[in-house]
Scaffold this motif. Sequence first.
Motif, mmCIF file in Angstrom:
data_model
loop_
_atom_site.group_PDB
_atom_site.id
_atom_site.type_symbol
_atom_site.label_atom_id
_atom_site.label_comp_id
_atom_site.label_asym_id
_atom_site.label_seq_id
_atom_site.Cartn_x
_atom_site.Cartn_y
_atom_site.Cartn_z
ATOM 1 N N ALA A 61 1.137 -1.084 0.014
ATOM 2 C CA ALA A 61 0.273 0.290 -0.393
ATOM 3 C C ALA A 61 0.983 1.847 -0.044
ATOM 4 O O ALA A 61 0.913 2.156 -0.417
ATOM 5 C CB ALA A 61 -0.553 -0.164 1.111
ATOM 6 N N ALA A 62 2.295 1.507 0.753
ATOM 7 C CA ALA A 62 2.724 2.476 0.969
ATOM 8 C C ALA A 62 3.597 2.807 -0.446
ATOM 9 O O ALA A 62 3.692 4.008 -1.068
ATOM 10 C CB ALA A 62 4.092 2.246 1.532
ATOM 11 N N ILE A 63 3.692 1.210 -1.195
ATOM 12 C CA ILE A 63 4.891 1.614 -2.662
ATOM 13 C C ILE A 63 3.690 2.253 -3.974
ATOM 14 O O ILE A 63 4.004 2.657 -3.952
ATOM 15 C CB ILE A 63 4.759 -0.385 -3.226
ATOM 16 N N ALA A 64 2.236 1.864 -3.499
ATOM 17 C CA ALA A 64 1.521 2.325 -4.473
ATOM 18 C C ALA A 64 0.973 3.716 -4.261
ATOM 19 O O ALA A 64 0.901 4.683 -5.310
ATOM 20 C CB ALA A 64 0.306 1.085 -4.525
ATOM 21 N N SER A 65 0.915 4.583 -3.323
ATOM 22 C CA SER A 65 0.488 5.119 -2.320
ATOM 23 C C SER A 65 1.204 6.292 -2.943
ATOM 24 O O SER A 65 1.318 7.457 -3.388
ATOM 25 C CB SER A 65 0.663 5.671 -1.235
ATOM 26 N N SER A 66 3.137 6.009 -2.877
ATOM 27 C CA SER A 66 4.381 6.710 -3.325
ATOM 28 C C SER A 66 4.560 6.842 -4.840
ATOM 29 O O SER A 66 4.022 7.680 -5.305
ATOM 30 C CB SER A 66 5.515 6.188 -3.250
ATOM 31 N N PHE A 67 3.530 5.666 -5.470
ATOM 32 C CA PHE A 67 3.169 5.921 -7.273
ATOM 33 C C PHE A 67 2.691 6.659 -7.514
ATOM 34 O O PHE A 67 2.876 7.939 -8.441
ATOM 35 C CB PHE A 67 3.250 4.241 -8.077
ATOM 36 N N VAL A 68 1.201 6.796 -7.483
ATOM 37 C CA VAL A 68 0.330 8.041 -7.339
ATOM 38 C C VAL A 68 0.863 8.894 -6.786
ATOM 39 O O VAL A 68 0.705 9.887 -7.165
ATOM 40 C CB VAL A 68 -0.655 7.703 -6.517
#
Length: 102
Positions: A61-68
Motif C-alpha cells: 500500500a505504501a509503494i502504491a501510494s508513493s507511485f500515485v
Amino acid sequence: GAVFGGIHCLGWNILFQGHAEQMLWRVASLTIVSAAVFIFLLSSHAIWRDGSAGPVIADLAAIASSFVYIMARITLIVLILMSFRSLPPGIYDTVTWTKFIP
C-alpha cells in the motif's frame, strides 16, 4: 508532501485554458495531499503494530501510494508547462524600470 499539495490547492479557482486542465489540477492537488497523509498513517500504524500481521500489505500500500503521489506531481509539472502555451501579450512588454539599470 501534504503542505506541498495544500499550497497547490490554493490554485483551486485559477482560470485554466480548459475545464479538463482545471479538473486535472484539482485532482492532482487533492491526490498529493491525500497520498501523503495516507503514507504517514500507514507508516505510523506499522510502527504502532510493531511489525506484526500484515507488513507485506502495508508495504504494498505504501509503494502504491508513493507511485500515485509521484504521478500526481508529474501531472502538476506537465500542467504548469502546458500553461506556457498561451501567455498574455503583455508578457513581452519591456518593463520601464529596466531603463535605470546601467
